[in-house]
Scaffold this active site. Sequence first.
Site, PDB file in Angstrom:
ATOM      1  N   ARG A 100       4.540   2.958  -6.081  1.00  0.00           N
ATOM      2  CA  ARG A 100       4.262   2.856  -7.532  1.00  0.00           C
ATOM      3  C   ARG A 100       4.123   1.407  -7.985  1.00  0.00           C
ATOM      4  NH1 ARG A 100       2.663   6.479  -6.625  1.00  0.00           N
ATOM      5  NH2 ARG A 100       3.537   8.544  -6.708  1.00  0.00           N
TER       6      ARG A 100
ATOM      7  N   GLY B 256       1.102   0.020  -8.335  1.00  0.00           N
ATOM      8  CA  GLY B 256      -0.215  -0.155  -8.945  1.00  0.00           C
ATOM      9  C   GLY B 256      -1.250  -0.624  -7.934  1.00  0.00           C
ATOM     10  N   LYS B 257      -0.950  -0.514  -6.629  1.00  0.00           N
ATOM     11  CA  LYS B 257      -1.881  -1.022  -5.620  1.00  0.00           C
ATOM     12  C   LYS B 257      -3.182  -0.222  -5.581  1.00  0.00           C
ATOM     13  CE  LYS B 257       0.645   1.358  -1.918  1.00  0.00           C
ATOM     14  NZ  LYS B 257       1.352   2.220  -2.897  1.00  0.00           N
ATOM     15  N   SER B 258      -3.113   1.114  -5.778  1.00  0.00           N
ATOM     16  CA  SER B 258      -4.336   1.929  -5.756  1.00  0.00           C
ATOM     17  C   SER B 258      -5.247   1.566  -6.931  1.00  0.00           C
ATOM     18  CB  SER B 258      -3.989   3.415  -5.826  1.00  0.00           C
ATOM     19  OG  SER B 258      -3.306   3.822  -4.659  1.00  0.00           O
TER      20      SER B 258
ATOM     21  N   ALA C 264     -10.008   9.359   1.365  1.00  0.00           N
ATOM     22  CA  ALA C 264      -8.644   9.849   1.120  1.00  0.00           C
ATOM     23  C   ALA C 264      -8.010  10.251   2.447  1.00  0.00           C
ATOM     24  CB  ALA C 264      -8.691  11.041   0.174  1.00  0.00           C
TER      25      ALA C 264
ATOM     26  N   ALA D  48      -4.715  11.399   2.618  1.00  0.00           N
ATOM     27  CA  ALA D  48      -3.548  12.265   2.393  1.00  0.00           C
ATOM     28  C   ALA D  48      -3.770  13.660   2.964  1.00  0.00           C
ATOM     29  CB  ALA D  48      -3.269  12.371   0.898  1.00  0.00           C
TER      30      ALA D  48
ATOM     31  N   HIS E 179      -3.819  11.040  -8.067  1.00  0.00           N
ATOM     32  CA  HIS E 179      -4.817  10.042  -7.659  1.00  0.00           C
ATOM     33  C   HIS E 179      -6.245  10.529  -7.971  1.00  0.00           C
ATOM     34  CE1 HIS E 179      -2.714   6.731  -5.737  1.00  0.00           C
ATOM     35  NE2 HIS E 179      -1.830   7.600  -5.289  1.00  0.00           N
TER      36      HIS E 179
ATOM     37  N   ARG F 149      -7.977  10.204 -11.449  1.00  0.00           N
ATOM     38  CA  ARG F 149      -8.527   8.926 -11.915  1.00  0.00           C
ATOM     39  C   ARG F 149      -9.963   8.700 -11.422  1.00  0.00           C
ATOM     40  NH1 ARG F 149      -3.837   6.299 -10.335  1.00  0.00           N
ATOM     41  NH2 ARG F 149      -4.984   4.931  -8.958  1.00  0.00           N
TER      42      ARG F 149
END
Lengths: 169, 169, 169
Positions: free
Chosen positions: A9, A11-13, A31, A33, A47, A50
């Site tokens: 958390r 804010g890197k993405s 992606a 995941a 994710h 956004r």
Amino acid sequence: MTLVLGGARSGKSRYAESLIEARPGPWRYVATAQAWDDEMRERIAHHRARRAPPWETVDAPRDLPAVIRQAPAGRPVLVDCLTLWLTNAMLDEAADLAAETDALVEACRSAAGPLVLVSNEVGFGIVPENALARRFRDEAGRLHQRLATTADRVVLVVAGLPVTIKGDA
Amino acid sequence: MTLVLGGARSGKSRYAESLIEARPGPWRYVATAQAWDDEMRERIAHHRARRAPPWETVDAPRDLPAVIRQAPAGRPVLVDCLTLWLTNAMLDEAADLAAETDALVEACRSAAGPLVLVSNEVGFGIVPENALARRFRDEAGRLHQRLATTADRVVLVVAGLPVTIKGDA
Amino acid sequence: MTLVLGGARSGKSRYAESLIEARPGPWRYVATAQAWDDEMRERIAHHRARRAPPWETVDAPRDLPAVIRQAPAGRPVLVDCLTLWLTNAMLDEAADLAAETDALVEACRSAAGPLVLVSNEVGFGIVPENALARRFRDEAGRLHQRLATTADRVVLVVAGLPVTIKGDA
């Protein structure tokens, strides 16, 4: 190639997306995941919410090097994130991890267009009691070092703010 | 004196070695690891494999201050790492930890030659559930603060890259 | 407004105090700790031992936004620390966490005097096995991002040394 490291958390993405979105689209989102459980499904949804066209999403939970190689020349590519790809590879008992990380580093080195890689920095805590977690931490650290050597730019994101540790700020 | 902090597998040892190797040899490597188990033996072997003359290795799992004081004047000394020394001291029930850390800080302050200290930054995770781990984290943090005050240069290594946080970059 | 982030025993509280003490007193110290057990009581005592008038201490383990709003105009205020306040809020099952963090961000944004916020950066370790710890890490990360956007200055403290990541060094 830009390597974006950050904590959970951090804010890197979002920061990595802003780097890609500063270029003309379409943009490719890779992606990594795999939705193992509800918590992960929720994070993936968070994710995805956004992203809309001109973002195009390609899933690569396992064969990330091939997906990076197959991107059209000049297409900005965001990989989010290496941590999950590494986790998936480590949990796949049939995998040759050394060969896969070699292939990944080589694919990143010879990427045909702008490439931004997101990964979690996980090495700044107490030694984990769990042996798999210790091994994961070691593999992630080694992978980051190799990619940082190749990268034009390396950024550590703290509280949403980029701290440039290699290349131009 | 230079303090090199970094996470697990951050490349901090390699970076610290490069600082020493930029000076004329011989160079003294002070190893603080104690081979408690196979995993530790493997890590020690991994580190040793990178060193050959003009490196000379001195083991100091416990009496680190004396080993630092006994180095010949002008001899570049690398201590790798403080984290293991602190662990060894904390696990030794007969030890007076406050006296030992005082002695260490004083030995570093009055070192006769270039001194590079490597240590793990371990405070950026969630509070550990294990009380010993919490105490270790506190002791390591306090030791780093004291040494950073004395050091001419403090560097945080991230993904193999040095981020200078005190002194000249 | 200045946000001071740091790891455990990183010297972040001491650094934050030095920022406040550079201004004319009296100074208001807002303590968010709740003494759940002996370990916490010891930490609180350790922190209090460093403060005397012109420091004035106000306890705000839960209603931090109100305490920030009620500070006299121009009074330098130090909040130490957000991590404990967030922990207290998360452990209070009657709390509306989203509303409380919104209120906190708004109170900080409209503070009438110099405001320094201290918080633990906890996101740089391995994913915790404990679900509450994972949720805490997420909430802390999101809160830091929001406050960092508003803050004039954001500092990461490492080994007692400030690394400015937003604003003037």
